[in-house]
Every structure is written in C-alpha cells, then in structure tokens.
Design a protein around this motif. Structure first.
Motif, PDB file in Angstrom:
ATOM      1  N   GLU A   1      -0.814  -1.246  -0.134  1.00  0.00           N
ATOM      2  CA  GLU A   1      -1.379  -0.101   0.577  1.00  0.00           C
ATOM      3  C   GLU A   1      -2.412   0.618  -0.280  1.00  0.00           C
ATOM      4  OE1 GLU A   1      -2.085   1.785   3.843  1.00  0.00           O
ATOM      5  OE2 GLU A   1      -0.746   0.059   3.654  1.00  0.00           O
ATOM      6  N   ILE A   2      -2.127   0.716  -1.568  1.00  0.00           N
ATOM      7  CA  ILE A   2      -3.077   1.378  -2.468  1.00  0.00           C
ATOM      8  C   ILE A   2      -4.361   0.568  -2.558  1.00  0.00           C
ATOM      9  CG2 ILE A   2      -3.486   1.930  -4.908  1.00  0.00           C
ATOM     10  CD1 ILE A   2      -0.516   2.862  -4.878  1.00  0.00           C
TER      11      ILE A   2
ATOM     12  N   SER B   1     -11.096   0.933   1.487  1.00  0.00           N
ATOM     13  CA  SER B   1     -11.715   1.759   2.523  1.00  0.00           C
ATOM     14  C   SER B   1     -12.461   2.943   1.924  1.00  0.00           C
ATOM     15  CB  SER B   1     -10.682   2.182   3.579  1.00  0.00           C
ATOM     16  OG  SER B   1     -10.087   3.387   3.238  1.00  0.00           O
TER      17      SER B   1
ATOM     18  N   GLN C   1      -6.340   1.264   0.450  1.00  0.00           N
ATOM     19  CA  GLN C   1      -6.972   2.595   0.379  1.00  0.00           C
ATOM     20  C   GLN C   1      -8.227   2.550  -0.483  1.00  0.00           C
ATOM     21  OE1 GLN C   1      -6.209   5.300   2.118  1.00  0.00           O
ATOM     22  NE2 GLN C   1      -4.675   4.017   3.083  1.00  0.00           N
TER      23      GLN C   1
ATOM     24  N   THR D   1       4.877   2.402  -6.419  1.00  0.00           N
ATOM     25  CA  THR D   1       4.088   2.680  -5.225  1.00  0.00           C
ATOM     26  C   THR D   1       3.923   1.376  -4.459  1.00  0.00           C
ATOM     27  OG1 THR D   1       2.105   2.236  -6.508  1.00  0.00           O
ATOM     28  CG2 THR D   1       2.726   4.534  -6.255  1.00  0.00           C
ATOM     29  N   LYS D   2       3.513   1.494  -3.200  1.00  0.00           N
ATOM     30  CA  LYS D   2       3.285   0.291  -2.416  1.00  0.00           C
ATOM     31  C   LYS D   2       1.883  -0.224  -2.734  1.00  0.00           C
ATOM     32  CE  LYS D   2       3.888  -1.661   2.112  1.00  0.00           C
ATOM     33  NZ  LYS D   2       4.016  -1.408   3.536  1.00  0.00           N
TER      34      LYS D   2
ATOM     35  N   TYR E   1      -5.148   7.774  -4.333  1.00  0.00           N
ATOM     36  CA  TYR E   1      -3.798   8.009  -4.802  1.00  0.00           C
ATOM     37  C   TYR E   1      -3.157   6.687  -5.210  1.00  0.00           C
ATOM     38  CZ  TYR E   1       0.762   9.895  -5.378  1.00  0.00           C
ATOM     39  OH  TYR E   1       1.930  10.265  -5.933  1.00  0.00           O
ATOM     40  N   GLY E   2      -2.480   6.686  -6.355  1.00  0.00           N
ATOM     41  CA  GLY E   2      -1.741   5.513  -6.790  1.00  0.00           C
ATOM     42  C   GLY E   2      -2.460   4.724  -7.864  1.00  0.00           C
TER      43      GLY E   2
END
Lengths: 551, 120
Positions: free
Chosen positions: B84-85, B91, B88, B80-81, B31-32
């Motif tokens: 954090e993206i 990972s 993600q 968006t942050k 996402y993002g």
C-alpha cells in the motif's frame, strides 16, 4: 465507568467503523490532499471495516488480545495513506497494552499517545494538518485530562471535542486546505471513528448523516476538483453553479434521497445532496438552473437560492475576453503551413483561396519585419512552414525568420504576387519542406510579372525619362516606359511581356481601377492574342493599378 | 541528458536531477517511508538512508520519447502494509510531477530496498 475490557472495546470499534462507513462519502468529498482523488473516505472505511471484522472474530475479555486483533485487521486491510496511518495508530495502541486485561482512563490515554508516537515514527517527514495532527492533539489532551478524570466516558468526550477542534485547525497548518476551504479528510475520518467510540461508551445511537455547516466544505472541495479539470473556459460543460434548499411540505411529493439524486444527476454534474427530515440542501453544476429549481419545487418551498455563472468567473480568473461564441472558436491550426505577404485585401483573399495559411499585410512601403513573420507563423500553429515574401525587399527578413523559428522552415524567394501565386499552386502537402521549396521555386521561375505604378518624382531610370505622377510600367522589375496615359502604359507592358509560349495572362487590378476598366483591358488582350486565356482578379491593392503575369 | 519542454516563448530545460529531487521530495512526504536508498546498495551491500542532498542517487529518471519513467528506491517502516505504501508513493509522485512540471509520467517503479524497525 472506571475501566473498559476487551468486549467493551470491541463494541467501540464496531461503532467507530459503522459511523465512518455511514460518512465515507462525505470524507471522500473532502479529499484534496495529498492527491485530490476523492478516495480517502473509501480507503479509510475499507481499512476500518477490515479491522472491525478481525476484532469481531477474535473478541476477548482481555483488552490486550482484542486490540491485537484490531491491529492485525487494520494492517491487513490498510488502504491509502490515511488507512495506513490508522493502522499504525492502533498498532502502537495495541502493542503498548498487550499484557493488560482492562484499561483505566489513564492507561487508555497513554495507549492512545503511544499509538501516535508509533505513527509518527513510520514517516520521514510528517505532514502536519492531517490525520496525524488530529490524532496527536487529541491524544495529548487525553493524557492531560486523565490526570484528574477517572471516568472513561468523560475522557472520551474530551478526546472527541479536542479532535474536532484540531480538525478545524488543519487549514492553518496545511496551505492547500486553506486554499480550497476545507478541513482535512483523513482527520475528519478519525473524528468519525472517535465519535463512534464515544457513542458506544454512552450507549447512544448516532445520527446516520452529518448535516449542517458541512455543505460549505463539500462545495469547496467539489469546486476545487472541478478547477483542476478546467484550463480553458470553453471546457466548462455545465455553466451555472446552483445551490438551494428545499423545505419539505405536506401535500407535496414525498422526499426520497436516492430517487431525488438520480433525477437531479440528469441536469448536470458536481451534484451534492444533504438532507434531514425537514430540509434538503442541494448543490449542482447545470446548464439549465431553471429546470433544476422547478424540479426542486415539487418537494416544497425553495429557500436560499444562489446561482453563479462559472464561465464568467473562470474567465475573470484566467483573464480572457468573455464571450460564449469566442470560447467556442478555436484558432485554426495548420501543421504544414504556407505564410506569405501581400498588399490589398483582394490579393490576400486570392492567396488564401489558393492555399496560403496566413497572409501578412505588407508590401512596397510597409515591409513586415522578421518578428512580424515569426508571429504570423506561430499564430497558425505551424510545425513545418514555407515562407513566400513576394517582394525582394522582404526576402532577407523571411530568411531570418526561418532561422529563428526553430521548426522546419524554408523560404521560397518569390519577388512578386504572381510568382507567389504560382509557387502556392505547386505546393504538395505530402512532400518535405526541402522538396516543396525546390518544386515551388521551379514553378514560379517561368512566370513573368509586370507591374504598373505611379512615379513619385521626376527622374531617369534605365534610360527612361520619368515625370512625377506619370504611370510607369515595370517588366520583371525593369522600367519599360513612363507615360501619363494608363492605357498606353498597360498596352505596351503587355506587349513586352508576351511571347510565343504564353498561355495564361493574369490581371490583378488595384483600388484605383474600376471593374469596367479592368474588363476592357482583359478584352483587349484576348483580342490581340488569340490563344491566350485571361483571368481577372480584383486585388484592391494600393499604389499598383495593375499587376500582370504571363505564363 | 535533461528533459526539454517547448512553448511559444522558447525552450525550457529541466535537468534530470531536478526531476529526481521533486520525485524524492514527494516520496518522503508519503506515510510509511523512512528514507530513500541508494540504487547501488546491492553492490555496496548496505542499507544507507540517503540525506536530502543525495536523493538523486535513489531516483532514476528515464525519458523515452515523450514519456517519463521513474525508478525509486525506498526504505519503509516495519509493521506497515508495504504494498500500500508503494502504491501511495506511485500516485503521489505521478501527481506531483504532473502538477509541478506539467509532465505526464508513464511509469513509477518502486523498489523497496529495506525495512527499518523503529525502536519504540
């Protein structure tokens, strides 16, 4: 309730955040997608908490301004995939109502829908069956319902119901969920937020924990995470999946969930405990299910007990023979191996005792193939190997095997068992394959081999007349004599082999020779040659009553 | 150059492009992310979103002995942050490569090459 303002909306956000916080563990437990790391609940909770804090700090009667605060808080605190998506949903929501003081049902529904559109725009490849789907389905329902419903409570009720239905559909959209038997964790998180919104609008308190059918989902997710870890049945530490319920009784130990959890965690792992005032549901993987049940009985009556042997299930899945002993035994691995060939169990044992990693059963009449040799080398897990054929007819196959193997391999072209023994003794695990090949070849070069066997037909070889069923003596592969008397044959063979420099004579007697006979023969050699040491081994080899070596 | 795995039946050879495709496919599900960018865009001076068949231009796979290192060039969505993206993506890519190829990835380096404002 025809409309909501910023203050009411702020309270909805607080309730939503609180309800999610209460159930974060449950959401964690469901987390199998995109990465089964069990942090969705934690991440969503941190994101939502950050949003709620910012909202509380900037609550305004103006709903547009309050929603902006939520949007900002969520963006700053966004954690994890679902947290980022949550922040996008409310970013769009807030953006579309920036100028509004209050919202009516229709406007609220449209704002939610705009939030969903925004969230979908921020991703290249939306994965359906996730929080996105739950948000989309419930927002669409909201728009539909708001056509005829003016009461925001009623609208929110419809949103929550649709969100739950959509959540139940997630396994149909995302295969991994179906496989594991759970609903989507992020979607579940959003349902908790919406349930909080509804409770705030109704002015009701929510149950702190969700108890019910959810245990099955939790167990499925827990098992899925477990399976990730076990490739080998032997890796299963706690073998029994134990599930039961305790119905609390008066007069029994009073139930305290934290203490109960701590006590049970001593008995195994994958522990799940869900409780209300009347019953507790327990799931644990333990090696001692009996003790777990006994512990549970202190609190009340046990109902619905189910215990499964996971090793057996796992064995069936991976298709290996089930035996607890077998699973504990790992094949011995020899990174630097000697693989050799022999006939007779005694000879095999002898070669192994000298340092051979594997002995292939073979010999004069049943020569191992290239493939047999390759398999034997692979079975010992060798990274470097020396192959000793111990028979001139197997040297070729051994050479081919060495080429095929694709590891460091060399053939020491031994032609007899005694040569093989001498070569093994010269092995140096610190040396390279090439160095060992040279040293071992040198070591067996000065070993003289004699063999005694039977004649299978009348013939004449090397000028020696041979009659069927007579004994024949071969010195270094050449026929010395043929005679019906074993004693005469062996005597003359040893005389042929002996020379000035002989120090050690090795006698390996076959399955047709008794121990007494062999010892008698050894005593004869010692009497004849004073300076020689004689070693006697029971080789149990067929066809060759005696194999002798002189060095 | 490609990545080689050995087992008892023989050799498995996985091309760098395959690894890049899998890594790219995993990344765009995150996402993002609104696209993969070319790693040479600094040179080219434009933020072009790559089509699926060109993912490999935005993914660099390096093998050092036993370890894989992946560099990914991505374009994210505005608002968006981003940190954090990126996390993600790291990972998810690590997990997907491990699951589909059984390879452990030593590092996934994410280069955010641009932000796209969705015209809502």
């Amino acid at each position: 309730m025809k409309s909501i303002n910023g203050i009411q909306f702020a309270d909805m956000v607080q309730m939503g955040a609180h309800h999610l916080f209460q159930n974060a563990d449950y959401v964690d437990a469901l987390n199998v997608f995109p990465v089964p790391d069990g942090d969705t609940g934690t991440n969503m909770n941190l994101s939502m908490t950050s949003g709620a804090k910012e909202t509380a700090a900037h609550t305004n009667e103006h709903i547009g301004k309050t929603a902006q605060a939520l949007s900002k808080g969520l963006l700053m605190g966004a954690r994890g995939n679902s947290g980022v998506i949550l922040s996008q949903l409310f970013r769009g929501f807030g953006k579309s109502i920036e100028q509004m003081d209050v919202l009516n049902a229709k406007q609220f529904a449209d704002a939610l829908n705009y939030g969903v559109e925004t969230a979908y725009k921020a991703v290249m490849k939306p994965v359906e069956g996730t929080i996105l789907t739950v948000a989309k389905d419930s927002a669409r329902k909201a728009v539909e319902v708001s056509e005829d419903v003016e009461d925001i409570r009623e609208l929110m009720q419809a949103i929550v119901e649709e969100a739950k239905k959509s959540l139940d559909r997630t396994p149909d959209l995302l295969p991994v969920l179906k496989e594991v038997g759970v609903v989507d964790s992020g979607g579940q998180g959003l349902v908790f937020v919406y349930e909080g919104f509804l409770a705030s609008l109704k002015g009701e308190a929510l149950p702190s924990k969700t108890v019910g059918s959810s245990m099955d989902d939790l167990v499925s997710a827990e098992h899925h995470k477990n399976v990730q870890g076990f490739m080998d049945t032997a890796d299963i530490e706690f073998g029994f999946c134990t599930e039961f319920m305790v119905r609390f009784e008066d007069g029994k130990k009073a139930f305290d969930e934290t203490a109960f959890r701590n006590d049970l965690s001593e008995y195994g792992d994958s522990l799940l405990v869900i409780s209300d005032d009347e019953i507790a549901k327990i799931h644990i993987h333990s090696e001692t299910p009996g003790e777990v049940l006994t512990y549970g009985q202190q609190y009340g009556d046990l109902i619905k007990i189910k215990i499964e042997n996971m090793r057996q299930q796992h064995t069936e899945i991976v298709g290996e023979g089930y035996s607890t002993e077998a699973t504990k035994k790992k094949a011995e691995v020899h990174p630097y191996a000697i693989v050799t060939v022999a006939m007779g169990t005694g000879v095999s044992e002898l070669l192994k005792s000298l340092g051979a990693s594997a002995v292939i059963e073979g010999g004069q009449t049943m020569n191992p193939s290239t493939e047999d040799i390759v398999k034997a080398v692979e079975a010992v897990g060798a990274e470097r190997v020396l192959i000793l054929p111990n028979n001139k007819n197997i040297v070729m196959a051994a050479e081919q095997a060495a080429e095929i193997l694709g590891i460091e391999a060399a053939v020491v072209p031994t032609k007899t068992i005694p040569q093989g023994m001498a070569a093994i003794l010269a092995f140096n695990p610190q040396a390279t394959v090439e160095e060992n090949k040279n040293n071992m070849s040198e070591a067996y070069a000065h070993v003289k081999t004699g063999q005694v066997t039977f004649a299978v037909r009348d013939t004449s070889i090397d000028g020696v007349e041979i009659k069927k069923d007579d004994f024949m003596a071969l010195a270094e592969g050449k026929i010395v004599l043929s005679n019906p008397s074993l004693k005469e044959v062996t005597t003359s063979l040893i005389q042929t082999l002996m020379d000035e420099e002989a120090e050690i004579v090795t006698v390996i007697y076959g399955e047709d020779v008794s121990e007494e006979e062999a010892n008698e023969f050894a005593a004869f050699i010692e009497a004849q040659y004073e300076d020689v040491e004689v070693e006697v081994y029971n080789g149990k080899q067929p066809l060759y009553p005696y194999i002798l070596s002189v060095e | 150059m490609s990545i080689e795995l050995k087992n008892e039946f023989g050799l498995i050879d996985i091309s760098q492009d395959t690894v890049a495709q899998i890594a790219g496919g995993a990344a765009i599900e995150c996402y993002g992310i609104v696209g993969m960018a070319s790693k040479h865009q600094i040179r080219d001076g434009l933020t072009d979103i790559l089509r699926k068949e060109n993912f490999t231009k935005g993914v660099l796979v390096r093998q050092e002995k036993e370890n894989l290192h992946i560099d990914m060039y991505i374009i994210v969505s505005y608002g968006t942050k981003i940190s954090e993206i990126a996390y993600q993506v790291q990972s998810k890519v690590k997990y997907t490569l491990n699951k589909s190829l059984g390879m452990s990835v030593k590092s996934v380096n994410v280069y955010v090459q641009g932000v796209r404002v969705a015209n809502v």
